[in-house]
Design a protein around this motif. Structure first.
Motif, PDB file in Angstrom:
ATOM      1  N   THR A  25       0.964  -0.814   0.282  1.00 47.35           N
ATOM      2  CA  THR A  25      -0.188   0.427   0.128  1.00 47.35           C
ATOM      3  C   THR A  25       0.636   1.302  -0.194  1.00 47.35           C
ATOM      4  OG1 THR A  25      -0.351   0.188   2.011  1.00 47.35           O
ATOM      5  CG2 THR A  25      -1.844  -0.951   1.126  1.00 47.35           C
ATOM      6  N   GLY A  26       2.364   1.297   0.098  1.00 44.80           N
ATOM      7  CA  GLY A  26       2.945   2.318  -0.061  1.00 44.80           C
ATOM      8  C   GLY A  26       2.902   2.914   1.377  1.00 44.80           C
ATOM      9  N   LEU A  27       2.562   2.491   2.340  1.00 43.54           N
ATOM     10  CA  LEU A  27       3.086   3.046   3.593  1.00 43.54           C
ATOM     11  C   LEU A  27       3.951   2.557   4.017  1.00 43.54           C
ATOM     12  CD1 LEU A  27      -0.565   1.891   4.743  1.00 43.54           C
ATOM     13  CD2 LEU A  27       0.019   4.198   4.475  1.00 43.54           C
ATOM     14  N   LEU A  28       4.469   1.549   3.727  1.00 45.57           N
ATOM     15  CA  LEU A  28       6.186   1.584   4.272  1.00 45.57           C
ATOM     16  C   LEU A  28       6.876   0.845   3.167  1.00 45.57           C
ATOM     17  CD1 LEU A  28       8.270   0.830   7.107  1.00 45.57           C
ATOM     18  CD2 LEU A  28       7.610  -1.251   6.940  1.00 45.57           C
ATOM     19  N   GLU A  29       8.181   1.922   3.224  1.00 46.45           N
ATOM     20  CA  GLU A  29       9.055   1.795   2.212  1.00 46.45           C
ATOM     21  C   GLU A  29      10.322   0.114   2.113  1.00 46.45           C
ATOM     22  OE1 GLU A  29       9.234   3.472  -0.774  1.00 46.45           O
ATOM     23  OE2 GLU A  29       7.383   4.250   0.064  1.00 46.45           O
ATOM     24  N   LYS A  30      10.257  -0.564   1.319  1.00 47.41           N
ATOM     25  CA  LYS A  30      10.267  -1.413   0.857  1.00 47.41           C
ATOM     26  C   LYS A  30      11.952  -1.248   2.166  1.00 47.41           C
ATOM     27  CE  LYS A  30      10.833  -2.019  -3.561  1.00 47.41           C
ATOM     28  NZ  LYS A  30      10.633  -1.971  -4.977  1.00 47.41           N
ATOM     29  N   ASP A  31      12.946  -0.398   2.082  1.00 48.21           N
ATOM     30  CA  ASP A  31      14.122  -0.198   2.299  1.00 48.21           C
ATOM     31  C   ASP A  31      13.801   0.081   3.306  1.00 48.21           C
ATOM     32  OD1 ASP A  31      15.612  -0.224  -0.120  1.00 48.21           O
ATOM     33  OD2 ASP A  31      15.796   2.156  -0.434  1.00 48.21           O
ATOM     34  N   GLU A  32      13.078   0.575   3.992  1.00 48.70           N
ATOM     35  CA  GLU A  32      12.613   0.618   5.476  1.00 48.70           C
ATOM     36  C   GLU A  32      12.501  -0.959   6.308  1.00 48.70           C
ATOM     37  OE1 GLU A  32       9.231   3.806   6.686  1.00 48.70           O
ATOM     38  OE2 GLU A  32       9.488   4.410   4.762  1.00 48.70           O
ATOM     39  N   LEU A  33      11.654  -1.674   4.967  1.00 49.50           N
ATOM     40  CA  LEU A  33      11.020  -2.811   5.750  1.00 49.50           C
ATOM     41  C   LEU A  33      12.699  -3.566   6.263  1.00 49.50           C
ATOM     42  CD1 LEU A  33       9.623  -4.980   7.134  1.00 49.50           C
ATOM     43  CD2 LEU A  33       8.514  -6.025   4.770  1.00 49.50           C
ATOM     44  N   LEU A  34      13.809  -3.581   5.281  1.00 46.95           N
ATOM     45  CA  LEU A  34      14.970  -4.162   4.718  1.00 46.95           C
ATOM     46  C   LEU A  34      15.932  -3.732   6.317  1.00 46.95           C
ATOM     47  CD1 LEU A  34      16.097  -4.619   1.162  1.00 46.95           C
ATOM     48  CD2 LEU A  34      14.653  -6.382   2.861  1.00 46.95           C
ATOM     49  N   ALA A  35      16.287  -2.484   6.512  1.00 44.46           N
ATOM     50  CA  ALA A  35      16.925  -1.648   7.163  1.00 44.46           C
ATOM     51  C   ALA A  35      15.842  -2.191   8.249  1.00 44.46           C
ATOM     52  CB  ALA A  35      15.782  -0.200   7.011  1.00 44.46           C
ATOM     53  N   LEU A  36      14.397  -2.502   8.930  1.00 43.70           N
ATOM     54  CA  LEU A  36      13.978  -2.737   9.705  1.00 43.70           C
ATOM     55  C   LEU A  36      14.581  -4.052  10.128  1.00 43.70           C
ATOM     56  CD1 LEU A  36      10.018  -2.432  10.020  1.00 43.70           C
ATOM     57  CD2 LEU A  36      11.463  -1.948  11.975  1.00 43.70           C
ATOM     58  N   LEU A  37      14.550  -5.279   9.447  1.00 42.69           N
ATOM     59  CA  LEU A  37      15.317  -6.724  10.381  1.00 42.69           C
ATOM     60  C   LEU A  37      16.616  -6.230  10.288  1.00 42.69           C
ATOM     61  CD1 LEU A  37      12.994  -8.080   6.612  1.00 42.69           C
ATOM     62  CD2 LEU A  37      13.016  -8.078   9.712  1.00 42.69           C
ATOM     63  N   ASP A  38      17.295  -5.415   9.235  1.00 41.76           N
ATOM     64  CA  ASP A  38      18.869  -5.558  10.080  1.00 41.76           C
ATOM     65  C   ASP A  38      19.162  -5.081  10.993  1.00 41.76           C
ATOM     66  OD1 ASP A  38      19.297  -6.379   7.197  1.00 41.76           O
ATOM     67  OD2 ASP A  38      20.125  -3.996   6.457  1.00 41.76           O
ATOM     68  N   SER A  39      17.762  -4.336  11.930  1.00 41.59           N
ATOM     69  CA  SER A  39      18.282  -4.014  13.226  1.00 41.59           C
ATOM     70  C   SER A  39      17.312  -4.989  14.629  1.00 41.59           C
ATOM     71  CB  SER A  39      17.079  -2.190  13.405  1.00 41.59           C
ATOM     72  OG  SER A  39      15.782  -3.326  13.955  1.00 41.59           O
ATOM     73  N   ARG A  40      17.579  -5.987  13.732  1.00 43.64           N
ATOM     74  CA  ARG A  40      17.115  -7.122  14.772  1.00 43.64           C
ATOM     75  C   ARG A  40      18.269  -7.472  15.199  1.00 43.64           C
ATOM     76  NH1 ARG A  40      16.666 -12.788  12.660  1.00 43.64           N
ATOM     77  NH2 ARG A  40      17.846 -12.674  11.025  1.00 43.64           N
ATOM     78  N   THR A  41      18.260  -8.121  16.989  1.00 44.58           N
ATOM     79  CA  THR A  41      19.235  -8.597  17.531  1.00 44.58           C
ATOM     80  C   THR A  41      19.259  -9.875  17.047  1.00 44.58           C
ATOM     81  OG1 THR A  41      17.589 -10.114  18.714  1.00 44.58           O
ATOM     82  CG2 THR A  41      18.193  -7.617  19.603  1.00 44.58           C
ATOM     83  N   ASP A  42      20.757 -10.761  17.322  1.00 44.95           N
ATOM     84  CA  ASP A  42      20.994 -11.923  16.757  1.00 44.95           C
ATOM     85  C   ASP A  42      20.031 -12.926  16.792  1.00 44.95           C
ATOM     86  OD1 ASP A  42      23.155 -10.797  15.805  1.00 44.95           O
ATOM     87  OD2 ASP A  42      24.613 -11.063  16.477  1.00 44.95           O
TER      88      ASP A  42
END
Length: 161
Positions: free
Chosen positions: A115-132
């Motif tokens: 829906t364009g409420l979240l950019e693909k890059d934002e989602l990828l950055a979210l996942l990159d921020s997770r703990t191990d």
């Protein structure tokens, strides 16, 4: 290197959220702390009442205030919902960074990308921020190919009949 896994359940068929919740129940049964964040589904009052019974092992969060799904909202209501959804995404970011749980289910987060409420890059950055060690499950109808690389397991669920 991340030891947690990222799973994606996507497709036009029913059962993506159900599969994610099944994994959440399994993880809770293993003594793990589970957070579930719903997007684009409205308040889900009846389900919310039932889910309260699963606390504290499974904590469920909804940031949308309307009863209706996002698609059915008026343009004015969508503006308000967008702010609430953004709060939900920010909460997910906080959980991923702090490692507050063992499994985080982001139900219908792929729909935010659609829906364009979240950019693909934002989602990828979210996942990159997770703990191990944190596992993450994402659901949605479609999956952008750029997201494929961040997943350890992908399940396509489609209706046959």
């Amino acid at each position: 290197m991340n030891t947690g896994i990222v799973q994606i359940y996507y497709g036009d068929g029913r059962g993506k959220s159900t599969a994610a919740m099944g994994r959440a129940l399994q993880a809770a049964g293993e003594g793990k702390q589970v957070f579930v964040i719903h997007y684009l589904k409205g308040k889900m009052e009846e389900e919310a009442q039932f889910m309260k019974k699963l606390e504290p092992q499974i904590k469920v969060f909804r940031f949308e205030k309307d009863d209706a799904t996002y698609e059915s909202l008026s343009p004015e209501e969508k503006l308000d919902a967008q702010m609430n959804i953004k709060n939900g995404v920010n909460f997910a970011r906080k959980v991923l960074v702090t490692g507050e749980c063992d499994l985080l289910v982001l139900d219908e987060i792929l729909g935010l990308v659609d829906t364009g409420l979240l950019e693909k890059d934002e989602l990828l950055a979210l996942l990159d921020s997770r703990t191990d060690s944190m596992d993450v499950i994402m659901t949605g109808r479609t999956m952008d190919e750029s997201i494929r690389g961040c997943a350890d397991e992908i399940y396509r669920i489609e209706s046959e009949k």
